[in-house]
Design a protein around this motif. Structure first.
Motif, PDB file in Angstrom:
ATOM      1  N   GLY A  73       0.825  -1.211   0.000  1.00 21.91           N
ATOM      2  CA  GLY A  73       0.000   0.000   0.000  1.00 21.91           C
ATOM      3  C   GLY A  73       0.857   1.257   0.000  1.00 21.91           C
ATOM      4  N   ASN A  74       0.442   2.275   0.777  1.00 25.34           N
ATOM      5  CA  ASN A  74       1.142   3.565   0.799  1.00 25.34           C
ATOM      6  C   ASN A  74       2.496   3.519   1.490  1.00 25.34           C
ATOM      7  OD1 ASN A  74      -0.759   5.011  -0.670  1.00 25.34           O
ATOM      8  ND2 ASN A  74      -1.992   5.415   1.141  1.00 25.34           N
ATOM      9  N   ILE A  75       2.788   2.437   2.187  1.00 27.22           N
ATOM     10  CA  ILE A  75       4.112   2.294   2.811  1.00 27.22           C
ATOM     11  C   ILE A  75       5.167   2.035   1.747  1.00 27.22           C
ATOM     12  CG2 ILE A  75       5.492   0.831   4.345  1.00 27.22           C
ATOM     13  CD1 ILE A  75       2.904   0.400   5.981  1.00 27.22           C
ATOM     14  N   GLY A  76       4.806   1.314   0.707  1.00 26.97           N
ATOM     15  CA  GLY A  76       5.723   1.013  -0.370  1.00 26.97           C
ATOM     16  C   GLY A  76       6.727  -0.059  -0.008  1.00 26.97           C
ATOM     17  N   CYS A  77       7.640  -0.299  -0.925  1.00 30.14           N
ATOM     18  CA  CYS A  77       8.655  -1.341  -0.774  1.00 30.14           C
ATOM     19  C   CYS A  77      10.038  -0.770  -1.020  1.00 30.14           C
ATOM     20  CB  CYS A  77       8.430  -2.456  -1.792  1.00 30.14           C
ATOM     21  SG  CYS A  77       6.891  -3.345  -1.602  1.00 30.14           S
ATOM     22  N   THR A  78      11.004  -1.286  -0.281  1.00 30.87           N
ATOM     23  CA  THR A  78      12.407  -0.956  -0.526  1.00 30.87           C
ATOM     24  C   THR A  78      13.170  -2.258  -0.715  1.00 30.87           C
ATOM     25  OG1 THR A  78      13.173  -1.070   1.759  1.00 30.87           O
ATOM     26  CG2 THR A  78      12.222   1.034   1.031  1.00 30.87           C
ATOM     27  N   PRO A  79      14.285  -2.216  -1.430  1.00 28.81           N
ATOM     28  CA  PRO A  79      15.116  -3.411  -1.550  1.00 28.81           C
ATOM     29  C   PRO A  79      15.656  -3.882  -0.188  1.00 28.81           C
ATOM     30  CG  PRO A  79      15.685  -1.824  -3.239  1.00 28.81           C
ATOM     31  CD  PRO A  79      14.740  -1.133  -2.293  1.00 28.81           C
ATOM     32  N   VAL A  80      15.707  -2.981   0.791  1.00 33.68           N
ATOM     33  CA  VAL A  80      16.180  -3.352   2.124  1.00 33.68           C
ATOM     34  C   VAL A  80      15.136  -4.216   2.822  1.00 33.68           C
ATOM     35  CG1 VAL A  80      16.820  -2.440   4.386  1.00 33.68           C
ATOM     36  CG2 VAL A  80      17.598  -1.284   2.316  1.00 33.68           C
ATOM     37  N   ASN A  81      13.854  -3.823   2.736  1.00 42.87           N
ATOM     38  CA  ASN A  81      12.786  -4.548   3.421  1.00 42.87           C
ATOM     39  C   ASN A  81      12.218  -5.712   2.616  1.00 42.87           C
ATOM     40  OD1 ASN A  81      12.980  -2.748   5.558  1.00 42.87           O
ATOM     41  ND2 ASN A  81      11.481  -1.374   4.671  1.00 42.87           N
ATOM     42  N   ASN A  82      12.358  -5.663   1.308  1.00 41.51           N
ATOM     43  CA  ASN A  82      11.864  -6.705   0.415  1.00 41.51           C
ATOM     44  C   ASN A  82      13.007  -7.112  -0.519  1.00 41.51           C
ATOM     45  OD1 ASN A  82       9.529  -4.657   0.957  1.00 41.51           O
ATOM     46  ND2 ASN A  82       8.523  -6.600   0.531  1.00 41.51           N
ATOM     47  N   PRO A  83      13.984  -7.860   0.001  1.00 44.36           N
ATOM     48  CA  PRO A  83      15.166  -8.172  -0.812  1.00 44.36           C
ATOM     49  C   PRO A  83      14.816  -8.908  -2.106  1.00 44.36           C
ATOM     50  CG  PRO A  83      15.515  -8.777   1.478  1.00 44.36           C
ATOM     51  CD  PRO A  83      14.060  -8.432   1.342  1.00 44.36           C
ATOM     52  N   ALA A  84      15.409  -8.430  -3.163  1.00 43.79           N
ATOM     53  CA  ALA A  84      15.295  -9.055  -4.479  1.00 43.79           C
ATOM     54  C   ALA A  84      16.460  -8.544  -5.317  1.00 43.79           C
ATOM     55  CB  ALA A  84      13.968  -8.697  -5.133  1.00 43.79           C
ATOM     56  N   PRO A  85      16.890  -9.331  -6.271  1.00 41.75           N
ATOM     57  CA  PRO A  85      18.102  -8.943  -7.016  1.00 41.75           C
ATOM     58  C   PRO A  85      18.011  -7.655  -7.826  1.00 41.75           C
ATOM     59  CG  PRO A  85      17.301 -11.111  -7.707  1.00 41.75           C
ATOM     60  CD  PRO A  85      16.374 -10.616  -6.657  1.00 41.75           C
ATOM     61  N   ARG A  86      16.820  -7.321  -8.381  1.00 38.98           N
ATOM     62  CA  ARG A  86      16.767  -6.199  -9.329  1.00 38.98           C
ATOM     63  C   ARG A  86      15.477  -5.402  -9.232  1.00 38.98           C
ATOM     64  NH1 ARG A  86      18.435  -7.315 -14.850  1.00 38.98           N
ATOM     65  NH2 ARG A  86      18.585  -5.085 -14.759  1.00 38.98           N
ATOM     66  N   TRP A  87      15.195  -4.825  -8.065  1.00 37.63           N
ATOM     67  CA  TRP A  87      13.962  -4.056  -7.882  1.00 37.63           C
ATOM     68  C   TRP A  87      13.784  -3.001  -8.958  1.00 37.63           C
ATOM     69  CZ3 TRP A  87       9.332  -3.821  -5.893  1.00 37.63           C
ATOM     70  CH2 TRP A  87       8.995  -4.646  -4.815  1.00 37.63           C
ATOM     71  N   SER A  88      14.842  -2.272  -9.260  1.00 35.46           N
ATOM     72  CA  SER A  88      14.702  -1.189 -10.245  1.00 35.46           C
ATOM     73  C   SER A  88      14.266  -1.734 -11.602  1.00 35.46           C
ATOM     74  CB  SER A  88      15.992  -0.386 -10.362  1.00 35.46           C
ATOM     75  OG  SER A  88      17.065  -1.211 -10.774  1.00 35.46           O
ATOM     76  N   ALA A  89      14.715  -2.914 -11.960  1.00 36.26           N
ATOM     77  CA  ALA A  89      14.320  -3.518 -13.237  1.00 36.26           C
ATOM     78  C   ALA A  89      12.850  -3.922 -13.218  1.00 36.26           C
ATOM     79  CB  ALA A  89      15.191  -4.731 -13.546  1.00 36.26           C
ATOM     80  N   TYR A  90      12.385  -4.484 -12.092  1.00 37.43           N
ATOM     81  CA  TYR A  90      10.975  -4.879 -12.008  1.00 37.43           C
ATOM     82  C   TYR A  90      10.080  -3.646 -12.096  1.00 37.43           C
ATOM     83  CZ  TYR A  90      13.540  -8.665  -9.680  1.00 37.43           C
ATOM     84  OH  TYR A  90      14.456  -9.625  -9.351  1.00 37.43           O
ATOM     85  N   VAL A  91      10.469  -2.584 -11.406  1.00 38.54           N
ATOM     86  CA  VAL A  91       9.697  -1.338 -11.439  1.00 38.54           C
ATOM     87  C   VAL A  91       9.695  -0.777 -12.861  1.00 38.54           C
ATOM     88  CG1 VAL A  91       9.637   1.059 -10.632  1.00 38.54           C
ATOM     89  CG2 VAL A  91       9.976  -0.813  -8.995  1.00 38.54           C
ATOM     90  N   PHE A  92      10.835  -0.774 -13.515  1.00 42.37           N
ATOM     91  CA  PHE A  92      10.924  -0.306 -14.899  1.00 42.37           C
ATOM     92  C   PHE A  92       9.971  -1.106 -15.793  1.00 42.37           C
ATOM     93  CE2 PHE A  92      12.584  -0.659 -19.198  1.00 42.37           C
ATOM     94  CZ  PHE A  92      12.769   0.667 -19.549  1.00 42.37           C
ATOM     95  N   ASN A  93      10.001  -2.427 -15.670  1.00 39.79           N
ATOM     96  CA  ASN A  93       9.149  -3.283 -16.503  1.00 39.79           C
ATOM     97  C   ASN A  93       7.676  -3.015 -16.247  1.00 39.79           C
ATOM     98  OD1 ASN A  93      11.453  -4.478 -17.539  1.00 39.79           O
ATOM     99  ND2 ASN A  93      11.373  -6.208 -16.133  1.00 39.79           N
ATOM    100  N   LEU A  94       7.289  -2.882 -14.990  1.00 38.46           N
ATOM    101  CA  LEU A  94       5.896  -2.607 -14.664  1.00 38.46           C
ATOM    102  C   LEU A  94       5.465  -1.242 -15.188  1.00 38.46           C
ATOM    103  CD1 LEU A  94       5.859  -4.081 -11.047  1.00 38.46           C
ATOM    104  CD2 LEU A  94       4.658  -5.009 -13.063  1.00 38.46           C
TER     105      LEU A  94
END
Length: 101
Positions: free
Chosen positions: A40-61
């Motif tokens: 929701g409005n809290i959002g996600c960070t790579p620190v709290n939701n580890p994944a290899p390529r958050w920026s790539a997933y966001v770009f794709n979406l």
């Protein structure tokens, strides 16, 4: 062949300006969309939701028409700097739904 939990899934995206999109999402992109929806409005960070390529997933979406805000936040530690907090700004509905304007 094993069943893939993150296989193709249809979604309807309703953006703040009222535009809609029907998308098909799978794999890590689907995982990221699910994380963003749940956060929701809290959002996600790579620190709290580890994944290899958050920026790539966001770009794709974003390329699929999903509105996601990036908020830059400072962090300390030995390698202090900024990290991104990704916040979903679109309404995400499972399936292909006809939305009344």
């Amino acid at each position: 062949m094993a069943h893939c939990k993150w296989g193709d899934a249809p979604y309807t995206i309703v953006n703040l300006d009222g535009t809609t999109a029907h998308i098909l999402v799978k794999g890590r992109n689907r995982w990221a969309l699910n994380c963003l929806s749940t956060a929701g409005n809290i959002g996600c960070t790579p620190v709290n939701n580890p994944a290899p390529r958050w920026s790539a997933y966001v770009f794709n979406l974003r390329e699929m028409g999903v509105q996601i805000e990036t908020i830059h936040e400072p962090h300390g530690g030995d390698f202090g700097g900024l990290h991104g907090r990704y916040v979903l700004r679109s309404l995400v509905l499972p399936g292909h739904v006809e939305v009344m304007q």
